[in-house]
Scaffold this motif. Structure first.
Motif, mmCIF file in Angstrom:
data_model
loop_
_atom_site.group_PDB
_atom_site.id
_atom_site.type_symbol
_atom_site.label_atom_id
_atom_site.label_comp_id
_atom_site.label_asym_id
_atom_site.label_seq_id
_atom_site.Cartn_x
_atom_site.Cartn_y
_atom_site.Cartn_z
ATOM 1 N N ASP A 6 -15.311 -44.096 60.241
ATOM 2 C CA ASP A 6 -14.433 -44.150 61.483
ATOM 3 C C ASP A 6 -15.228 -44.952 62.581
ATOM 4 O OD1 ASP A 6 -15.873 -42.098 62.172
ATOM 5 O OD2 ASP A 6 -14.053 -40.837 62.790
ATOM 6 N N ALA A 7 -16.371 -45.631 62.616
ATOM 7 C CA ALA A 7 -16.940 -46.093 63.635
ATOM 8 C C ALA A 7 -17.344 -47.814 63.018
ATOM 9 C CB ALA A 7 -18.147 -45.404 64.000
ATOM 10 N N PRO A 8 -16.929 -48.745 63.624
ATOM 11 C CA PRO A 8 -16.906 -50.043 63.039
ATOM 12 C C PRO A 8 -18.306 -50.396 63.351
ATOM 13 C CG PRO A 8 -15.796 -50.245 65.120
ATOM 14 C CD PRO A 8 -15.817 -48.568 64.761
ATOM 15 N N SER A 9 -19.064 -51.487 62.397
ATOM 16 C CA SER A 9 -20.167 -51.920 62.675
ATOM 17 C C SER A 9 -20.060 -52.838 63.944
ATOM 18 C CB SER A 9 -20.555 -52.630 61.548
ATOM 19 O OG SER A 9 -19.813 -53.854 61.351
ATOM 20 N N SER A 10 -21.211 -53.157 64.437
ATOM 21 C CA SER A 10 -21.376 -54.138 65.560
ATOM 22 C C SER A 10 -20.736 -55.374 65.327
ATOM 23 C CB SER A 10 -22.805 -54.115 66.095
ATOM 24 O OG SER A 10 -22.874 -55.002 67.018
ATOM 25 N N SER A 11 -20.963 -55.881 64.214
ATOM 26 C CA SER A 11 -20.189 -57.522 63.897
ATOM 27 C C SER A 11 -18.657 -57.202 63.740
ATOM 28 C CB SER A 11 -21.056 -58.021 62.566
ATOM 29 O OG SER A 11 -20.712 -57.066 61.519
ATOM 30 N N SER A 12 -18.372 -56.215 63.236
ATOM 31 C CA SER A 12 -16.925 -56.109 62.785
ATOM 32 C C SER A 12 -16.122 -55.932 64.403
ATOM 33 C CB SER A 12 -16.567 -55.045 61.957
ATOM 34 O OG SER A 12 -16.731 -53.753 62.272
ATOM 35 N N LEU A 13 -16.803 -55.145 65.317
ATOM 36 C CA LEU A 13 -16.495 -54.678 66.599
ATOM 37 C C LEU A 13 -16.326 -55.949 67.316
ATOM 38 C CD1 LEU A 13 -15.288 -52.469 68.529
ATOM 39 C CD2 LEU A 13 -17.969 -52.013 69.116
ATOM 40 N N SER A 14 -17.397 -56.711 67.077
ATOM 41 C CA SER A 14 -17.185 -57.936 68.030
ATOM 42 C C SER A 14 -16.148 -58.851 67.667
ATOM 43 C CB SER A 14 -18.804 -58.835 67.617
ATOM 44 O OG SER A 14 -18.917 -59.977 68.029
ATOM 45 N N GLU A 15 -15.853 -58.930 66.603
ATOM 46 C CA GLU A 15 -14.730 -59.749 65.888
ATOM 47 C C GLU A 15 -13.467 -59.107 66.179
ATOM 48 O OE1 GLU A 15 -14.822 -60.445 61.613
ATOM 49 O OE2 GLU A 15 -16.982 -60.985 61.776
ATOM 50 N N VAL A 16 -13.348 -57.731 66.360
ATOM 51 C CA VAL A 16 -12.068 -56.987 66.710
ATOM 52 C C VAL A 16 -11.904 -57.373 68.333
ATOM 53 C CG1 VAL A 16 -11.104 -54.833 67.063
ATOM 54 C CG2 VAL A 16 -12.158 -55.416 64.836
ATOM 55 N N LEU A 17 -13.063 -56.851 68.985
ATOM 56 C CA LEU A 17 -12.690 -57.054 70.700
ATOM 57 C C LEU A 17 -12.580 -58.419 70.883
ATOM 58 C CD1 LEU A 17 -15.252 -54.151 71.655
ATOM 59 C CD2 LEU A 17 -12.651 -54.234 71.494
ATOM 60 N N ASN A 18 -13.286 -59.273 70.395
ATOM 61 C CA ASN A 18 -13.323 -60.998 70.548
ATOM 62 C C ASN A 18 -14.061 -61.234 71.870
ATOM 63 O OD1 ASN A 18 -12.944 -63.602 69.881
ATOM 64 N ND2 ASN A 18 -10.893 -63.578 70.874
ATOM 65 N N PHE A 19 -14.909 -60.291 72.461
ATOM 66 C CA PHE A 19 -15.455 -60.656 73.638
ATOM 67 C C PHE A 19 -16.777 -61.526 73.299
ATOM 68 C CE2 PHE A 19 -14.713 -56.207 74.973
ATOM 69 C CZ PHE A 19 -13.596 -56.478 75.611
ATOM 70 N N THR A 20 -16.867 -62.685 74.035
ATOM 71 C CA THR A 20 -18.276 -63.723 73.982
ATOM 72 C C THR A 20 -19.131 -63.667 75.250
ATOM 73 O OG1 THR A 20 -16.605 -65.425 74.834
ATOM 74 C CG2 THR A 20 -16.560 -65.012 72.364
ATOM 75 N N ASP A 37 -22.154 -46.090 73.596
ATOM 76 C CA ASP A 37 -22.776 -47.132 72.508
ATOM 77 C C ASP A 37 -21.733 -48.160 72.474
ATOM 78 O OD1 ASP A 37 -25.071 -45.851 71.675
ATOM 79 O OD2 ASP A 37 -23.893 -44.516 70.063
ATOM 80 N N LEU A 38 -20.406 -48.051 72.568
ATOM 81 C CA LEU A 38 -19.342 -48.825 72.652
ATOM 82 C C LEU A 38 -19.590 -49.688 74.064
ATOM 83 C CD1 LEU A 38 -16.925 -50.340 71.823
ATOM 84 C CD2 LEU A 38 -15.473 -48.350 73.067
ATOM 85 N N ARG A 39 -20.006 -49.332 75.148
ATOM 86 C CA ARG A 39 -20.147 -49.894 76.219
ATOM 87 C C ARG A 39 -21.316 -50.816 76.027
ATOM 88 N NH1 ARG A 39 -22.082 -47.950 80.811
ATOM 89 N NH2 ARG A 39 -20.606 -49.433 82.345
ATOM 90 N N ILE A 42 -20.268 -53.674 73.977
ATOM 91 C CA ILE A 42 -19.514 -54.748 74.983
ATOM 92 C C ILE A 42 -20.431 -55.364 75.762
ATOM 93 C CG2 ILE A 42 -18.060 -54.980 76.732
ATOM 94 C CD1 ILE A 42 -16.506 -52.722 75.452
ATOM 95 N N GLU A 43 -21.426 -54.921 76.508
ATOM 96 C CA GLU A 43 -22.406 -55.548 77.326
ATOM 97 C C GLU A 43 -23.305 -56.578 76.467
ATOM 98 O OE1 GLU A 43 -22.504 -52.558 81.232
ATOM 99 O OE2 GLU A 43 -24.476 -52.248 79.465
ATOM 100 N N ASP A 44 -23.743 -56.138 75.361
ATOM 101 C CA ASP A 44 -24.310 -57.050 74.462
ATOM 102 C C ASP A 44 -23.429 -58.440 74.064
ATOM 103 O OD1 ASP A 44 -26.580 -55.032 74.502
ATOM 104 O OD2 ASP A 44 -26.192 -54.505 72.422
ATOM 105 N N PHE A 45 -22.440 -58.207 73.811
ATOM 106 C CA PHE A 45 -21.345 -59.290 73.357
ATOM 107 C C PHE A 45 -21.315 -60.211 74.414
ATOM 108 C CE2 PHE A 45 -19.003 -56.169 70.601
ATOM 109 C CZ PHE A 45 -19.836 -56.114 69.714
ATOM 110 N N ILE A 46 -21.118 -59.680 75.792
ATOM 111 C CA ILE A 46 -20.950 -60.554 77.124
ATOM 112 C C ILE A 46 -22.079 -61.036 77.637
ATOM 113 C CG2 ILE A 46 -18.619 -59.605 77.311
ATOM 114 C CD1 ILE A 46 -19.535 -57.944 79.718
ATOM 115 N N GLY A 47 -23.520 -60.166 77.194
ATOM 116 C CA GLY A 47 -24.593 -60.930 77.893
ATOM 117 C C GLY A 47 -24.842 -60.292 79.275
ATOM 118 N N GLY A 48 -24.112 -59.409 79.687
ATOM 119 C CA GLY A 48 -24.354 -58.788 81.061
ATOM 120 C C GLY A 48 -23.603 -57.589 81.022
#
Length: 139
Positions: A6-20, A37-39, A42-48
Motif C-alpha cells: 500500500d505504499a507506491p514506489s518512488s517512480s510510480s508516485l512521481s507519475e501519479v503526483l506529476n510533479f516535475t 518520506d512522502l515529503r 516530493i522535494e526530490d521530484f521538484i528539486g527543492g
C-alpha cells in the motif's frame, strides 16, 4: 518507509503526483504526523523545498495535509487557491480509513464542490495517507 503493497514506489508516485523539477509546491497543514518520506520524495521530484503556507509565491501545486477535526475543509480548500497558478492541482492528503483523523471521501467531494474544485482521482500515496487530486472546475 519500507516498500509495501500500500505504499507506491518512488517512480510510480512521481507519475501519479506529476510533479516535475523546478515546480514551486506549497505545503499547508504540516504537523508531526505527516509522512516525511512522502515529503522528501516530493522535494526530490521538484528539486527543492516545499513552500510553507505563508508563502506569497505563485505556486504550481499545493499539498494540503488534512485530518478530521482540523477545522472547515471547504475554507481550507478555498485558501489553497490564494497563490495557485491557473490549472494547477491541489493534492489533499488525508489519513487512510481506519487511521486517526480519517476524512470520508464524500466530505472531500462536497467541500471541493463548494470551493469551486472537483475531485479528479484518489490514490494511495503512503502507508497511512491517501492523496486526492483536485482541479478547478474550468480544467
Amino acid at each position: 518507509m519500507s516498500p509495501s503493497a500500500d505504499a507506491p514506489s518512488s517512480s510510480s508516485l512521481s507519475e501519479v503526483l506529476n510533479f516535475t523539477t523546478g515546480q514551486i509546491v506549497q505545503e499547508i497543514g504540516y504537523d508531526d504526523d505527516v509522512d516525511l518520506d512522502l515529503r522528501d520524495a516530493i522535494e526530490d521530484f521538484i528539486g527543492g523545498e516545499l513552500e510553507d503556507e505563508d508563502t506569497q509565491e505563485i505556486v504550481d501545486a499545493v499539498v494540503l495535509w488534512w485530518r478530521e477535526g482540523d477545522g472547515d475543509l471547504t475554507d481550507a480548500m478555498v485558501d489553497t487557491l490564494r497563490n495557485i497558478d491557473a490549472g494547477a492541482p491541489v493534492w489533499v492528503m488525508t489519513p487512510k480509513a481506519g487511521r486517526d483523523g480519517h476524512v470520508m471521501p464524500g466530505d472531500i467531494q462536497e467541500s471541493a464542490g463548494i470551493a469551486g474544485l472537483r475531485v479528479m482521482s484518489s490514490v494511495s500515496v503512503a502507508r497511512d495517507w491517501t492523496g486526492t487530486r483536485l482541479a478547478s472546475r474550468t480544467n
